[in-house]
Scaffold this motif. Structure first.
Motif, PDB file in Angstrom:
ATOM      1  N   THR A 281       0.829  -1.210   0.000  1.00 16.60           N
ATOM      2  CA  THR A 281       0.000   0.000   0.000  1.00 16.60           C
ATOM      3  C   THR A 281       0.860   1.256   0.000  1.00 16.60           C
ATOM      4  OG1 THR A 281      -1.764  -1.155   1.189  1.00 16.60           O
ATOM      5  CG2 THR A 281      -1.795   1.258   1.229  1.00 16.60           C
ATOM      6  N   LEU A 282       1.880   1.297   0.856  1.00 18.23           N
ATOM      7  CA  LEU A 282       2.748   2.477   0.921  1.00 18.23           C
ATOM      8  C   LEU A 282       3.510   2.686  -0.380  1.00 18.23           C
ATOM      9  CD1 LEU A 282       4.167   2.231   4.555  1.00 18.23           C
ATOM     10  CD2 LEU A 282       2.578   3.933   3.666  1.00 18.23           C
ATOM     11  N   LYS A 284       2.601   1.686  -3.406  1.00 18.85           N
ATOM     12  CA  LYS A 284       1.674   2.105  -4.463  1.00 18.85           C
ATOM     13  C   LYS A 284       1.249   3.558  -4.274  1.00 18.85           C
ATOM     14  CE  LYS A 284      -0.425  -2.287  -5.832  1.00 18.85           C
ATOM     15  NZ  LYS A 284      -1.687  -3.060  -5.904  1.00 18.85           N
ATOM     16  N   THR A 285       1.034   3.966  -3.016  1.00 19.77           N
ATOM     17  CA  THR A 285       0.532   5.295  -2.734  1.00 19.77           C
ATOM     18  C   THR A 285       1.565   6.361  -3.048  1.00 19.77           C
ATOM     19  OG1 THR A 285      -0.906   4.432  -1.002  1.00 19.77           O
ATOM     20  CG2 THR A 285      -0.468   6.802  -0.982  1.00 19.77           C
ATOM     21  N   TYR A 286       2.815   6.134  -2.622  1.00 20.54           N
ATOM     22  CA  TYR A 286       3.813   7.196  -2.717  1.00 20.54           C
ATOM     23  C   TYR A 286       4.813   7.013  -3.846  1.00 20.54           C
ATOM     24  CZ  TYR A 286       2.113   8.941   1.702  1.00 20.54           C
ATOM     25  OH  TYR A 286       1.322   9.459   2.692  1.00 20.54           O
TER      26      TYR A 286
END
Length: 291
Positions: A281-282, A284-286
């Motif tokens: 998640t981290l 993909k997000t940043y």
């Protein structure tokens, strides 16, 4: 692989041997015991396959302790990360006396968790504790910090955050030292606000350090035992009973070693899946990637 490179594996063998003795063998033995109905001190072991797992997953107590663990884990790690990141940024902006302040802020982490928990238990004691005595001085009715299910959870979260926030602060502060300042200067020239610089420059650059700190702390919190044991003992009732506390009760109070081993395996799978999801998640997000 050339011949001299094959010889390098010989240097790996001592470390692998030590790892196998202290980690892989106990893990394998725990998985083995999880398939048996086995009580500590008994010579009889009855193979029941996935029976322990089925019994545990059907227990309300397991799901309650799992929910309590998730609440304490995300509450404490979230608080530690926000406060630790803020302190790391403050130290990074501080050009003078940063080392002095970093040492002072790191002091709570130097204290042994059990000693810190004993100190906090004295502070949170009803009526005569430091916090209650201070509140009563101002005619403020204090809460039952360790006797109320809600406030016991809050107290445990704050206790863990007080002890381990300095660790996150120091890791992120060290990561900030390697930050490419030219990126920040370019963003400032383009007129970016401090929030946009933080959101689009600083945080993406610190993703490896953020993933590391969150992963380490989550793994640590899921085996959270010492502070809870000293502060509340899992109480009142089972209000602060985490998965680790439940495993302790099964293995050393009820002596159901097979069932306790199965719960340990369930915890391992749960933490591994959780960390993998957070990592993806981290990233993909940043970073916009799937790593």
């Amino acid at each position: 692989m050339v011949r001299w490179q094959r010889g390098l594996w010989l240097f790996f063998l001592p470390s692998f041997g030590l790892l196998a003795v202290v980690l892989l063998w106990p893990l394998g033995y725990a998985i083995y015991l999880s398939f048996f109905d086995y009580y500590l001190g008994s010579d009889a072991r009855t193979f029941i396959g996935l029976g322990n797992y089925a019994d545990l997953l059907s227990e309300t107590r397991l799901w309650r302790s799992m929910w309590t663990t998730m609440l304490i884990a995300f509450g404490s790690v979230g608080l530690e990360f926000v406060v630790g990141f803020a302190l790391a940024l403050a130290l990074y902006r501080l050009h003078r006396s940063a080392k002095v302040f970093s040492v002072l802020l790191f002091l709570p982490h130097i204290v042994t968790p059990v000693v810190a928990a004993l100190f906090l238990k004295w502070m949170l004691a009803s009526n005569w504790g430091f916090i209650d005595a201070t509140l009563l001085t101002f005619n403020i009715e204090p809460q039952d910090w360790l006797g109320s299910p809600f406030w016991a959870k809050v107290s445990v979260i704050l206790a863990d955050a007080w002890v381990f926030t300095p660790l996150i602060m120091m890791v992120l502060y060290a990561a900030l030292q390697g930050l490419d300042t030219s990126l920040i200067e370019a963003a400032q020239i383009d007129g970016a606000s401090n929030w946009r610089i933080l959101r689009h420059v600083i945080i993406p650059s610190l993703i490896p350090a953020i993933i590391f700190t969150i992963s380490v702390r989550l793994m640590d919190v899921f085996r959270f035992f010492d502070i809870i044991y000293v502060l509340t003992g899992g109480g009142p009732g089972t209000a602060t009973e985490t998965i680790t506390m439940y495993t302790y009760q099964l293995g050393f109070r009820m002596l159901e070693v097979g069932k306790a081993s199965a719960l340990g395996v369930i915890t391992l799978v749960l933490v591994a899946a959780l960390l993998l999801a957070i990592n993806r998640t981290l990233n993909k997000t940043y970073r916009g990637g799937d790593r």
